[in-house]
Design an enzyme around this catalytic site. Structure first.
Site, mmCIF file in Angstrom:
data_model
loop_
_atom_site.group_PDB
_atom_site.id
_atom_site.type_symbol
_atom_site.label_atom_id
_atom_site.label_comp_id
_atom_site.label_asym_id
_atom_site.label_seq_id
_atom_site.Cartn_x
_atom_site.Cartn_y
_atom_site.Cartn_z
ATOM 1 N N LYS A 207 7.574 84.282 48.817
ATOM 2 C CA LYS A 207 8.289 85.765 48.325
ATOM 3 C C LYS A 207 6.883 86.381 47.575
ATOM 4 O O LYS A 207 6.616 87.329 47.578
ATOM 5 C CB LYS A 207 9.315 85.608 47.408
ATOM 6 C CG LYS A 207 9.816 87.001 46.642
ATOM 7 C CD LYS A 207 11.105 86.599 45.922
ATOM 8 C CE LYS A 207 11.346 87.919 45.139
ATOM 9 N NZ LYS A 207 12.477 87.669 44.176
ATOM 10 N N GLU A 213 1.388 75.650 46.731
ATOM 11 C CA GLU A 213 1.398 74.595 47.960
ATOM 12 C C GLU A 213 1.457 75.589 49.518
ATOM 13 O O GLU A 213 0.872 74.947 50.270
ATOM 14 C CB GLU A 213 2.699 74.054 47.699
ATOM 15 C CG GLU A 213 2.934 73.036 46.688
ATOM 16 C CD GLU A 213 3.228 73.945 45.266
ATOM 17 O OE1 GLU A 213 3.772 73.081 44.338
ATOM 18 O OE2 GLU A 213 3.110 75.067 45.179
ATOM 19 N N GLY A 268 14.316 83.840 45.523
ATOM 20 C CA GLY A 268 13.881 82.713 46.425
ATOM 21 C C GLY A 268 14.923 82.093 46.886
ATOM 22 O O GLY A 268 15.239 81.696 47.858
ATOM 23 N N ARG A 269 15.667 81.374 45.993
ATOM 24 C CA ARG A 269 16.712 80.312 46.365
ATOM 25 C C ARG A 269 17.899 81.231 46.723
ATOM 26 O O ARG A 269 18.885 80.403 47.172
ATOM 27 C CB ARG A 269 17.082 79.706 44.908
ATOM 28 C CG ARG A 269 17.524 80.263 43.836
ATOM 29 C CD ARG A 269 17.567 79.606 42.451
ATOM 30 N NE ARG A 269 17.880 80.281 41.394
ATOM 31 C CZ ARG A 269 17.125 80.715 40.630
ATOM 32 N NH1 ARG A 269 15.503 80.832 41.035
ATOM 33 N NH2 ARG A 269 17.281 81.655 39.590
ATOM 34 N N GLU A 362 18.061 75.230 39.197
ATOM 35 C CA GLU A 362 17.206 76.639 38.828
ATOM 36 C C GLU A 362 17.804 77.810 38.659
ATOM 37 O O GLU A 362 17.316 78.641 37.875
ATOM 38 C CB GLU A 362 16.219 76.894 40.206
ATOM 39 C CG GLU A 362 14.965 77.517 39.790
ATOM 40 C CD GLU A 362 13.802 77.782 41.018
ATOM 41 O OE1 GLU A 362 12.881 77.142 41.091
ATOM 42 O OE2 GLU A 362 14.279 78.825 42.017
ATOM 43 N N HIS A 393 27.237 52.883 50.548
ATOM 44 C CA HIS A 393 26.504 51.648 50.447
ATOM 45 C C HIS A 393 25.447 51.548 49.393
ATOM 46 O O HIS A 393 24.673 50.990 49.521
ATOM 47 C CB HIS A 393 26.263 51.416 51.947
ATOM 48 C CG HIS A 393 27.305 51.353 52.680
ATOM 49 N ND1 HIS A 393 28.037 50.297 53.179
ATOM 50 C CD2 HIS A 393 27.783 52.314 53.558
ATOM 51 C CE1 HIS A 393 28.734 50.827 53.997
ATOM 52 N NE2 HIS A 393 28.799 52.025 54.270
ATOM 53 N N LYS A 521 3.000 74.994 36.264
ATOM 54 C CA LYS A 521 1.733 75.475 37.217
ATOM 55 C C LYS A 521 0.588 75.811 36.578
ATOM 56 O O LYS A 521 -0.474 75.516 37.018
ATOM 57 C CB LYS A 521 2.351 76.652 38.037
ATOM 58 C CG LYS A 521 3.622 76.368 38.877
ATOM 59 C CD LYS A 521 4.085 77.677 39.399
ATOM 60 C CE LYS A 521 5.553 77.574 40.097
ATOM 61 N NZ LYS A 521 6.156 78.930 40.773
HETATM 62 O O1 F6P Z 1 8.410 77.781 41.551
HETATM 63 C C1 F6P Z 1 9.492 77.991 41.743
HETATM 64 C C2 F6P Z 1 9.673 78.978 42.785
HETATM 65 O O2 F6P Z 1 9.114 80.078 42.274
HETATM 66 C C3 F6P Z 1 11.003 78.981 43.505
HETATM 67 O O3 F6P Z 1 12.034 79.880 42.537
HETATM 68 C C4 F6P Z 1 10.996 79.777 44.768
HETATM 69 O O4 F6P Z 1 11.980 79.524 45.526
HETATM 70 C C5 F6P Z 1 9.385 78.810 45.122
HETATM 71 O O5 F6P Z 1 8.824 78.578 43.847
HETATM 72 C C6 F6P Z 1 8.581 79.287 46.106
HETATM 73 O O6 F6P Z 1 8.146 80.635 45.658
HETATM 74 P P1 F6P Z 1 7.578 81.662 47.002
HETATM 75 O O7 F6P Z 1 8.465 81.830 47.862
HETATM 76 O O8 F6P Z 1 7.046 82.878 45.903
HETATM 77 O O9 F6P Z 1 6.390 81.060 47.413
#
Ligand code: F6P
Length: 556
Positions: A207, A213, A268-269, A362, A393, A521
């Protein structure tokens, strides 16, 4: 002052909160089985249905009076107004000055209320699916795409990965979809090791288009394609981007025709329903994706329909997401529960708890109320879980004989896609058995009796019985459905989204921001150059020392 459309009511200051504190003392001396003895219709009276899901709340420490008190709490916290504010797109995510628009993403295409950009995105998803599934989307060597790799993290990974896994029975034989999230290069390399660059398509979902990452993995993937094709132009055929920052995607080198925009108002979530769900559509079909959206929309209609001022729909007492929210608040704020377990008794739903961890923690992992003051009560519990019967288990020992109260949600699809219904039925019997064992437990006296009957010395029997006894009286919910389908998965996920929203209203917090994730971060950006061997001028002495030590290990 930040403009906040919702009232900021401290729930613990309400008279009903004190009444619930008193009620909890009484309820804690009652037994779950006692509620069944008093009400022969308890199962029917406390089982609710919505959007193809049946939600059995009968194994909880509640009766009509307690439920009415919990609903009273929600009403006093402004739940009706808040649900209307969510439904009408008000800026309820006030710290980011945004509405929460995830429900709009799943409106029916023929709905008058569907925003044109949402309809356009859904049409684009369908076009891409037809091209890829039809073998028309060709790679740099002219071959059809066989594998799709979704690169994303958090909400750009957990939701789609969970849904794609949940819908394995609907997978499209034309392509295989893989997911890469971790910055650990092992994650990407292990996926690419089995793939052919000429027939691999990447969906880069971010987003913000700022996530380390995702951009690191996307850059490595671009290099992988360029190396194989022997030129950089080839990447144009092998990358799709999903983001609320199309310009940044273009600057990254994504072909503008392959950029699917996201709305800022979709968190995002909560973004599975937007173009972030493209990987789910590619794993199944555009039609199955539409069914997933329709299932969630059906839950929205239930949720928005079940409010006090809705003459057409039924009332709050049947609002299933709200009831689930209030039950958890009951245990967290009045019984001292600090975690909840979500146990899908279905192998394909095994990633559901992972997604719920982000969705719930979150969203509601907050200690500052809407007016900026620190809350004086507990908010979000720790959410955890894994697929049944695997947990039986492992951690079920603690659920049955541990010292903590851990309310459990069992998710139970009744029918199997495998055709092996007889074996599948073991899931049903085990799920019910676990819920019954939590409810009834097993007393030391009954164990002692049977040990003596089996010929054990009475003193030994007494001692052993203490260790074997199971306290019971532990609550659980059973959410069942006929089968795992796109519609029931959509409904299930929307159920928890609305549950989380209702809790945020009662806890007087903002469910839609996540400021707490940023500090780590930023600090990592400061530390990284030192880890890479640049001058270590880190202010935090602990970190500076660790970097020196790690560099020494790496260099020795
Ligand atoms: O670091 C948390 C976050 O901002 C989440 O809320 C989000 O879903 C995720 O990182 C990934 O963010 P993006 O879709 O902007 O890469």
């Amino acid at each position: 002052m930040i403009d906040n459309p919702l009232s900021a009511i401290d729930p613990s200051s309400l008279t009903i909160w004190q009444a619930l504190e008193k009620a909890a003392l009484g309820a804690q001396s009652r037994t779950l089985s006692g509620y069944f003895e008093q009400d022969s219709q308890r199962h029917n009276n406390f089982t609710f249905s919505a959007a193809g899901l049946n939600v059995d709340l009968s194994r909880h420490h509640i009766d009509e009076k307690l439920l009415a008190q919990l609903l009273h709490l929600a009403t006093d916290c402004g739940i009706t107004e808040a649900i209307a504010a969510l439904n009408t797109g008000q800026t309820i995510n006030f710290t980011e000055a945004r509405p929460a628009l995830h429900c709009q993403q799943r409106l029916p295409l023929d709905s008058e209320a569907i925003p044109p950009e949402v309809a356009a995105s859904r049409a684009k998803i369908r076009t891409i699916c037809e091209a890829v599934h039809g073998g028309l989307w060709r790679g740099f060597g002219g071959e059809a795409i066989t594998d799709v790799v979704n690169i994303g993290i958090g909400g750009s990974d957990l939701g789609p990965r969970m849904a794609a896994q949940a819908l394995s029975a609907f997978h499209n034989p034309a392509v295989t979809v893989h997911f890469v999230a971790n910055v650990d290069p092992v994650d990407l390399q292990q996926v690419l090791a089995h793939l052919n660059p000429a027939t691999t398509l990447f969906v880069v979902a971010s987003k913000s288009w700022t996530t380390l990452e995702t951009l690191s993995n996307a850059s490595a993937a671009k290099q992988w394609i360029s190396n194989a094709a022997g030129n950089n132009e080839a990447t144009a055929k092998h990358f799709i981007a999903v983001s609320s920052r199309p310009d940044a995607c273009k600057n990254f080198g994504i072909n503008p025709d392959n950029i699917l925009p996201m709305q800022d108002g979709v968190g995002g979530r909560y973004s599975l329903w937007s173009a972030v769900g493209l990987s789910v559509a590619l794993a199944t079909s555009a039609e199955h994706f539409e069914q997933l959206l329709a299932g969630a929309n059906a839950m929205d209609n239930h949720f928005f329909g079940c409010t006090a001022d809705n003459t057409a729909g039924s009332d709050m007492q049947h609002n299933v997401p709200l009831l689930l929210a209030l039950l958890e608040i009951w245990y967290v704020n009045f019984w001292g529960a600090r975690s909840v377990a979500v146990l899908p008794y279905n192998h394909d739903l095994r990633l559901f708890p992972d997604h719920l961890q982000q969705l719930t923690m979150e969203s509601n992992g907050k200690g500052i109320s809407r007016d900026g003051t620190a809350v004086s009560y507990q908010t979000c519990p720790v959410v955890w879980g894994s697929a049944g019967t695997i947990g039986q288990h492992s951690f079920h020992q603690l659920l049955h004989q541990g010292t903590q109260l851990i309310p459990v949600d069992f998710i139970l699809p009744l029918n199997s896609h495998t055709g092996e219904q007889a074996q599948h039925n073991h899931l049903i019997s085990n799920c019910l058995a676990q819920s019954q064992a939590l409810m009834d437990g097993l007393s030391a006296s009954s164990i002692e009796q049977s040990l003596v009957t089996d010929g054990l010395d009475s003193e030994l029997a007494k001692q052993l019985a203490a260790h074997k006894s199971i306290p019971g009286n532990r609550p659980s919910t059973i959410i069942s459905m006929h089968t795992v389908t796109p519609a029931t998965v959509g409904a299930l996920l929307a159920l928890y989204e609305h549950k989380v929203f209702c809790q945020s209203i009662v806890w007087n917090i903002n469910a839609f921001d996540q400021w707490g994730v940023e500090l780590g971060k930023l600090i990592s950006n400061d530390i990284y150059p030192a880890v890479m061997g640049h001058e270590n001028t880190l202010a935090n002495t602990a970190t500076a020392a660790s970097v020196r030590a790690f560099r020494k290990v790496l260099n020795d």
